[in-house]
Design an enzyme around this catalytic site. Structure first.
Site, mmCIF file in Angstrom:
data_model
loop_
_atom_site.group_PDB
_atom_site.id
_atom_site.type_symbol
_atom_site.label_atom_id
_atom_site.label_comp_id
_atom_site.label_asym_id
_atom_site.label_seq_id
_atom_site.Cartn_x
_atom_site.Cartn_y
_atom_site.Cartn_z
ATOM 1 N N THR A 110 14.003 -17.540 14.866
ATOM 2 C CA THR A 110 15.233 -17.968 14.201
ATOM 3 C C THR A 110 16.148 -18.704 15.163
ATOM 4 O OG1 THR A 110 16.211 -15.824 14.724
ATOM 5 C CG2 THR A 110 15.176 -16.046 12.577
ATOM 6 N N SER A 118 24.734 -11.853 22.134
ATOM 7 C CA SER A 118 24.004 -12.440 21.017
ATOM 8 C C SER A 118 23.809 -13.932 21.215
ATOM 9 C CB SER A 118 24.742 -12.170 19.702
ATOM 10 O OG SER A 118 25.592 -13.251 19.390
ATOM 11 N N LYS A 119 22.890 -14.466 20.417
ATOM 12 C CA LYS A 119 22.590 -15.894 20.496
ATOM 13 C C LYS A 119 23.844 -16.729 20.299
ATOM 14 C CE LYS A 119 18.023 -15.276 18.588
ATOM 15 N NZ LYS A 119 17.165 -15.399 17.428
ATOM 16 N N ARG A 120 24.711 -16.226 19.453
ATOM 17 C CA ARG A 120 25.913 -16.999 19.129
ATOM 18 C C ARG A 120 26.865 -17.107 20.310
ATOM 19 N NH1 ARG A 120 24.766 -14.103 14.845
ATOM 20 N NH2 ARG A 120 26.102 -12.411 15.539
ATOM 21 N N ASP A 121 26.661 -16.266 21.332
ATOM 22 C CA ASP A 121 27.552 -16.343 22.481
ATOM 23 C C ASP A 121 27.392 -17.660 23.227
ATOM 24 O OD1 ASP A 121 28.896 -13.900 22.206
ATOM 25 O OD2 ASP A 121 27.191 -12.807 23.017
#
Length: 505
Positions: free
Chosen positions: A10, A258-261
């Site tokens: 993802t 998290s990836k969003r960081d």
RNA sequence: GCCCCGUUCGUCUAGCCCGGUUAGGACACCUCUCUUUCAAGGAGGAAACAGGGGUUCAAAUCCCCUACGGGGUACCA
């Protein structure tokens, strides 16, 4: 012993995923077991092109290799769950037949409506469970003929039937015994209406089929483990051993990394740079930041695991030797970029310059440094390596002496220049040694200082300024040696042409 | 809300299972040292058992409670 790493494609793998993969890899290698890469792409709506290739490349870069996987094949192929779709449906139906699961026909709106209704009645987070399922449209509440008819004519899901009044206990290799009561669990969907399994079904079926003996994953999976335990029981399969790793936390402690960081935290959270195929946004990676793969693996290994002694710097082989689940801690670990840099520096210092050369090449090109032969480059790397933590920092140190200083010299430099050094320089250029080697150059500088009746500590900084335009850096003797007689002469003459004459006027 | 997991220097952690340590190491920080300088190196320093109850001659270590932190609570993984 069979272990697996099972990411979903993802997006890019973040550093926490790297650590999970690493621990699995370390354990597999230590015990001579098999290590499998399995792609958990059962959510078609979250599929991101390029993510699988990224994951494989990133892990390979870190030095993590697989015995089986979509990229190398293996006896349990295919290793992408989307390509195993039909397997899961068969197992899900088997569970229905054996009374461990049932069909449910509720639409998204109906589920939404149910939750609203129960919330209004005072329930905080209504689940599809022993109480609520009796109000829903499923094969437990509908007459058999209607169920048969709906099965033909409309989409349905298969839900697991959570048994009532059960204490579900399992042993976690890191946490010890953990128990849940089945009344807390809900009837999780096993097979989605698009025919794909959910994670829960797919991972249990695949771990069984692939004979996985140890499931090592992040702590975020702990709450769904009782469901998996029940699934093993329902199938009558032997369970693997479980170990849930502590989470990797943000440096401020405010939640898991998290990836969003992305780059928000001031350091990369990805092993390799990632360009989002939808937004075009680029997030930086450790490779592009000039970290060594062994440095990244070493630091990440230390987050949540502690070796048996005080030693902290390890090669991959040493990690394999040393690693054990018994020494993994329970509490979440905050990521410390400063220490990551330090660990990387330790590895940098132990790498041969000739080995470093090709790794430095891209950064060398980025700074558009003039070309040099390999031997010269090696010497420069040797000098610079000592005072850098990453590859681009090595290049920056080289830049500081390899590039000619801008003339005229900056004002701050001029202020620091010792006038006698400048005044007597022309005479001493003549005295430069013919044996161009650092100890001869040191002799030359010392004689120069002595002739001026000055300490070497007064003379060398001026010479450094004249030669490099810098106030600090590696040993000046060694810089002169690597620059070569011609270049040093040119820089000294060049300086005199601009500053020497003016001084005399 | 509910469930689960956790809590030792600022950070990563050792020690906890098998009670008795000046509570150890590393990063970062500070001082000194070495050095032409900056690093690196060497020496040293400051810095922690979340709180409260038990049990015990003795608790960081065993038990309970509280607080705080985190995770989970989807036809996401």
């Amino acid at each position: 012993m069979v272990l697996r790493f099972a990411p979903s494609p993802t997006g890019p793998l973040h550093i926490g995923g790297v650590r999970t993969a690493l621990y699995n890899y370390l354990l597999a290698r230590k015990h001579g077991g098999r290590f499998i890469l399995r792609i958990e792409d059962t959510d078609q709506t979250r599929y991101v092109p390029g993510a699988e290739a990224y994951i494989i490349e990133a892990l390979a870069w870190c030095g993590i290799t697989f015995d089986e996987g979509p990229h190398v094949g293996g006896p349990a192929a295919p290793y992408r769950q989307s390509e195993r779709k039909n397997i899961y449906a068969q197992y899900a139906h088997e569970l229905v037949e054996r009374g461990w699961a049932y069909y449910a026909f509720d639409t998204e709106e109906e589920l939404e409506e149910m939750r609203r209704r129960f919330e209004a009645a005072g329930m905080v987070a209504p689940q599809y469970n022993a109480i609520t399922r009796s109000y829903m449209k499923n094969s437990l509440t509908l007459p058999p003929e209607e169920v048969r008819e709906r099965l033909q004519s409309q989409p349905y899901v298969i839900r697991f039937l959570i048994p009532r009044h059960r204490e579900v206990r399992f042993y976690d290799k890191i946490r010890g015994w953990v128990s849940f009561h089945s009344k807390e669990l809900d009837d999780k969907v096993l097979l989605k209406s698009d025919g794909m399994p959910t994670y829960h079904l797919a991972n249990v079926v695949d771990d069984h089929l692939m004979q996985v003996t140890h499931v090592i994953r992040g702590e975020e999976w702990l709450p769904s483990t009782p469901l998996h335990v029940l699934l093993y029981e329902a199938f009558g399969w032997e369970m693997p051993e479980f170990a849930h790793l502590p989470l990797l936390l943000r440096p401020d402690g405010g939640g898991k990394l998290s990836k969003r960081d992305g780059d928000q935290l001031g350091f990369p959270v990805f092993p390799l740079q990632w360009k989002d195929p939808f937004t075009g946004e680029v997030a930086s990676g450790y490779r592009e930041k000039g970290f060594l793969p062994e440095g990244v693996a070493n630091y990440v290994a230390l987050l949540g695991w502690h070796p048996s002694g005080d030693k902290e710097i390890f090669t991959m082989d040493e990690l394999i030797q040393e690693f054990s689940l018994e020494r993994v801690s329970k509490a979440g670990a905050r990521f410390d970029y400063e220490k990551a840099r330090w660990v990387n520096q330790q590895h940098l210092r132990h790498k041969e310059p000739r080995v470093l050369l090709p790794l430095i090449e891209p950064f060398w090109r980025d700074r558009s440094l003039p070309p040099a032969d390999d031997l010269t480059k090696e010497k420069m790397v040797q000098l610079a390596r000592e005072r850098a933590a990453t590859l681009p920092e090595v290049v920056e140190v080289i830049v500081s002496f390899y590039l000619r200083p801008a003339l005229p010299l900056h004002d701050k430099g001029i202020e620091k220049l010792q006038p006698p050094v400048v005044e007597n320089l022309p005479a001493w250029i003549e005295q430069l040694p013919s044996a161009w080697e650092k100890s001869a150059l040191e002799q030359w500088a010392k004689s120069f200082a002595k002739a001026l009746g000055m300490g070497i500590g007064k003379v060398l900084p001026s010479l450094r300024l004249i030669l490099t335009g810098q106030e600090a850096g590696p040993s000046l003797y060694e810089i002169m040696e690597v620059l070569g007689q011609q270049e040093v002469n040119a820089r000294l003459e060049g300086f005199l042409a601009v500053h020497g004459v003016r001084k005399r006027v």
